[in-house]
Every structure is written in structure tokens, then in C-alpha cells.
Design an enzyme around this catalytic site. Structure first.
Site, PDB file in Angstrom:
ATOM      1  N   HIS A  96      46.855 120.549   2.287  1.00 53.49           N
ATOM      2  CA  HIS A  96      47.074 121.439   1.415  1.00 53.49           C
ATOM      3  C   HIS A  96      46.527 121.530  -0.327  1.00 53.49           C
ATOM      4  O   HIS A  96      47.926 120.918  -0.587  1.00 53.49           O
ATOM      5  CB  HIS A  96      46.354 122.946   0.855  1.00 53.49           C
ATOM      6  CG  HIS A  96      47.227 123.211   3.047  1.00 53.49           C
ATOM      7  ND1 HIS A  96      47.534 123.933   2.912  1.00 53.49           N
ATOM      8  CD2 HIS A  96      45.562 123.393   3.853  1.00 53.49           C
ATOM      9  CE1 HIS A  96      47.561 124.256   4.506  1.00 53.49           C
ATOM     10  NE2 HIS A  96      46.223 123.710   4.796  1.00 53.49           N
ATOM     11  N   HIS A  98      47.496 122.366  -3.707  1.00 53.92           N
ATOM     12  CA  HIS A  98      48.129 124.071  -4.626  1.00 53.92           C
ATOM     13  C   HIS A  98      47.758 124.003  -6.059  1.00 53.92           C
ATOM     14  O   HIS A  98      47.377 122.892  -7.026  1.00 53.92           O
ATOM     15  CB  HIS A  98      49.275 123.578  -3.889  1.00 53.92           C
ATOM     16  CG  HIS A  98      49.733 124.507  -2.469  1.00 53.92           C
ATOM     17  ND1 HIS A  98      50.620 124.826  -2.368  1.00 53.92           N
ATOM     18  CD2 HIS A  98      49.732 123.940  -1.116  1.00 53.92           C
ATOM     19  CE1 HIS A  98      51.261 125.331  -0.879  1.00 53.92           C
ATOM     20  NE2 HIS A  98      49.964 124.334  -0.151  1.00 53.92           N
ATOM     21  N   HIS A 113      47.691 127.861  -3.007  1.00 53.03           N
ATOM     22  CA  HIS A 113      46.368 127.804  -2.398  1.00 53.03           C
ATOM     23  C   HIS A 113      45.989 127.408  -4.072  1.00 53.03           C
ATOM     24  O   HIS A 113      45.674 128.924  -4.601  1.00 53.03           O
ATOM     25  CB  HIS A 113      45.874 127.388  -1.918  1.00 53.03           C
ATOM     26  CG  HIS A 113      46.266 127.487  -0.128  1.00 53.03           C
ATOM     27  ND1 HIS A 113      46.166 127.017   0.563  1.00 53.03           N
ATOM     28  CD2 HIS A 113      47.699 127.247   0.058  1.00 53.03           C
ATOM     29  CE1 HIS A 113      46.470 126.832   1.941  1.00 53.03           C
ATOM     30  NE2 HIS A 113      47.522 127.181   1.700  1.00 53.03           N
ATOM     31  N   HIS A 121      41.194 131.430   2.843  1.00 50.22           N
ATOM     32  CA  HIS A 121      41.354 130.496   3.140  1.00 50.22           C
ATOM     33  C   HIS A 121      40.623 130.280   4.740  1.00 50.22           C
ATOM     34  O   HIS A 121      40.539 131.609   5.446  1.00 50.22           O
ATOM     35  CB  HIS A 121      42.945 130.329   3.452  1.00 50.22           C
ATOM     36  CG  HIS A 121      43.652 129.400   4.271  1.00 50.22           C
ATOM     37  ND1 HIS A 121      43.359 127.944   3.590  1.00 50.22           N
ATOM     38  CD2 HIS A 121      43.915 128.955   5.688  1.00 50.22           C
ATOM     39  CE1 HIS A 121      44.102 126.586   4.717  1.00 50.22           C
ATOM     40  NE2 HIS A 121      44.224 127.704   6.018  1.00 50.22           N
ATOM     41  N   HIS A 124      39.229 126.831   0.328  1.00 46.96           N
ATOM     42  CA  HIS A 124      39.660 126.946  -0.931  1.00 46.96           C
ATOM     43  C   HIS A 124      39.435 125.411  -1.319  1.00 46.96           C
ATOM     44  O   HIS A 124      39.180 124.224   0.044  1.00 46.96           O
ATOM     45  CB  HIS A 124      41.044 127.291  -0.764  1.00 46.96           C
ATOM     46  CG  HIS A 124      41.628 128.014  -0.254  1.00 46.96           C
ATOM     47  ND1 HIS A 124      42.780 128.946   0.306  1.00 46.96           N
ATOM     48  CD2 HIS A 124      41.036 129.558  -0.299  1.00 46.96           C
ATOM     49  CE1 HIS A 124      43.167 129.292  -0.007  1.00 46.96           C
ATOM     50  NE2 HIS A 124      42.084 130.832   0.172  1.00 46.96           N
ATOM     51  N   ASP A 127      41.279 122.730   0.945  1.00 48.41           N
ATOM     52  CA  ASP A 127      41.534 123.017   2.181  1.00 48.41           C
ATOM     53  C   ASP A 127      41.010 122.004   3.081  1.00 48.41           C
ATOM     54  O   ASP A 127      40.345 122.013   3.783  1.00 48.41           O
ATOM     55  CB  ASP A 127      41.441 124.397   2.532  1.00 48.41           C
ATOM     56  CG  ASP A 127      42.102 125.896   2.463  1.00 48.41           C
ATOM     57  OD1 ASP A 127      43.245 125.144   1.533  1.00 48.41           O
ATOM     58  OD2 ASP A 127      41.690 126.863   2.838  1.00 48.41           O
ATOM     59  N   HIS A 163      52.247 120.077   4.715  1.00 50.91           N
ATOM     60  CA  HIS A 163      53.131 121.033   5.085  1.00 50.91           C
ATOM     61  C   HIS A 163      53.976 120.909   6.532  1.00 50.91           C
ATOM     62  O   HIS A 163      53.881 119.631   7.270  1.00 50.91           O
ATOM     63  CB  HIS A 163      52.331 122.837   5.484  1.00 50.91           C
ATOM     64  CG  HIS A 163      51.893 123.637   4.893  1.00 50.91           C
ATOM     65  ND1 HIS A 163      52.953 124.116   3.645  1.00 50.91           N
ATOM     66  CD2 HIS A 163      51.376 123.234   3.223  1.00 50.91           C
ATOM     67  CE1 HIS A 163      52.025 124.560   2.709  1.00 50.91           C
ATOM     68  NE2 HIS A 163      50.935 123.622   2.554  1.00 50.91           N
ATOM     69  N   ARG A 186      56.830 123.015   3.513  1.00 51.27           N
ATOM     70  CA  ARG A 186      55.975 122.463   2.555  1.00 51.27           C
ATOM     71  C   ARG A 186      57.723 120.984   2.204  1.00 51.27           C
ATOM     72  O   ARG A 186      58.696 121.284   2.329  1.00 51.27           O
ATOM     73  CB  ARG A 186      56.448 122.545   0.961  1.00 51.27           C
ATOM     74  CG  ARG A 186      55.155 124.193   0.625  1.00 51.27           C
ATOM     75  CD  ARG A 186      55.448 124.646  -0.509  1.00 51.27           C
ATOM     76  NE  ARG A 186      54.434 126.006  -0.482  1.00 51.27           N
ATOM     77  CZ  ARG A 186      54.291 126.538  -1.534  1.00 51.27           C
ATOM     78  NH1 ARG A 186      53.941 125.690  -3.301  1.00 51.27           N
ATOM     79  NH2 ARG A 186      53.905 127.467  -1.815  1.00 51.27           N
TER      80      ARG A 186
END
Length: 222
Positions: A96, A98, A113, A121, A124, A127, A163, A186
Site C-alpha cells: 500500500h 502510506h 494509508h 479501504h 484508497h 491500495d 506488509h 509493516r
């Protein structure tokens, strides 16, 4: 301490010579210089943090490249990462964008995000969904991405985060699901900057070669 670090300049936005017209948003030389200075500082921070990592923890490195041929065109991207834990079965990892390009406290300081339109979500702009990991590596080309390198919602200067888990795509039935897809901790992160076009061209050639080898392999199997 975070297990995965961008030990080099991992993420770059490919500037396109195809942008023309009054609304062209190609980065100027001052912006490019500022981004290079920012990446030099970020690289120094990561080098210091990497020295403190537990040797038993995985270290993901690689490259993410973006290209956008016009300010309102869809984004293309190459994702090439390695160093994931080798697992018995193929797994997937969520990636993603951020909000903050701030790596001062590792990936935690990149914030939530990037969600400029305040939508749930997985709507976004950054995403990117799930990516299959095989034998500890991830390699994927994707087109038609909603994020942009230009305009008021540009992702340049923001962070890309890898992630530990899969994105539930907003179907998890809790608040975290519509905020971040319950994608887990993360593992690695990097800041979107500007790079020379040659990096994209090299990845594109590799992509073509991979497709050719895959077709040849499928023909032999048939």
C-alpha cells in the site's frame, strides 16, 4: 525493530517525456534535487538501522518503479522484491501507499494509508492489493493503478509499505478492515522519488524476457 528495511533507494517515479500541454506536471530540477537530497538522508537512516537488525530476521530489498504517460493516465508499476521468509506454501503480501514519506522511526512513521478522498479501504489510491511470493521473492507488473504521480493527490514523496500479511480487501468485518485491510505488520518501506527512465526500460526488457520464457515453458509442457 522492524524486520524489513529498504537498504537502498527502492522506490522511484519514472519521469515521462510524453507529458505535454498546459497541465503538464513533470517535476522541475529544484524538486528533483530536493527529492535526491531527501533520499540521501533516508538511505543514511536505513544504513544505521540495518546495523541493529537481528540477523535472524528477514530483510526484504528490491525495486518498485512507477510510470505514468500523462497526468490523467493510469499508473503502471513493476514490483521486484526478495528476502521474504521461505514458506512451505506460496503466500501473498499486501502493498500500500502510506501518507508520510517519513522513515525516521522505521515504517511506523509512514502513518496510515494515503487517503486524500476519505473513502474506505480498498478504494484508497495506493491500495495495490496482494502479491504472490514464491521462493522468498515477489515479481509483478501491474497496469491501470489508480494512484498518480501528478496533480493534487500525487504519491511522490509518500511511502510504499510492504506488509507481512494479506489484504482482506475490506471484507474483514471490523474497523481495521476498512482502514488497512488487516494486512499485518509493516515489513519494508520506501519513499517515492524520481529516477532516470533507464531503470524502467531495463525492467520492461526483463518483463518481456520473463513472458517469453514462460510461454516457452508452457509449450514444452503441452
Amino acid at each position: 525493530m522492524l524486520a524489513l528495511l529498504c537498504s537502498c533507494l527502492l522506490l522511484a517515479a519514472g519521469a515521462s517525456d510524453a507529458w505535454t500541454g498546459e497541465d503538464s506536471a513533470e517535476p522541475n530540477s529544484d524538486l528533483a534535487e530536493s527529492i535526491r537530497d531527501m533520499h540521501a538522508k533516508i538511505t543514511e537512516i536505513w544504513q544505521e538501522l540495518t546495523q541493529r537488525l537481528d540477523a535472524a530476521q528477514p530483510r526484504v530489498t528490491g525495486v518498485v518503479l512507477f510510470r505514468q504517460l500523462a497526468p490523467r493516465a493510469k499508473l503502471e508499476a513493476f514490483f521486484a522484491l526478495e528476502g521474504f521468509p521461505t514458506e512451505p506454501k506460496n503466500s501473498s503480501r499486501a502493498i500500500h501507499v502510506h501518507q508520510f514519506g517519513d522513515l525516521s522511526q522505521g515504517c511506523e512513521s509512514t502513518g496510515p494509508h494515503y487517503n486524500p478522498l476519505a473513502v474506505p479501504h480498498p478504494r484508497h489510491p495506493g491500495d495495490f492489493g496482494n502479491f504472490a511470493v514464491r521462493d522468498g521473492s515477489l515479481w509483478k507488473y501491474r497496469a491501470g493503478l489508480a494512484a498518480s504521480l501528478a496533480g493534487p493527490h500525487s504519491i511522490v514523496g509518500r511511502a510504499v509499505v510492504v506488509h507481512a500479511g494479506e489484504d482482506d480487501l475490506g471484507r474483514g468485518g471490523n474497523q481495521a478492515s476498512v482502514e488497512n485491510g488487516n494486512a499485518g505488520r509493516r515489513l519494508a518501506c520506501c519513499v517515492v522519488g524520481v529516477c532516470r527512465p533507464g531503470l524502467w526500460e531495463r525492467q520492461a526488457r526483463e518483463h518481456s524476457e520473463r513472458k517469453k520464457r514462460r510461454r516457452e515453458s508452457e509449450c514444452k509442457a503441452a
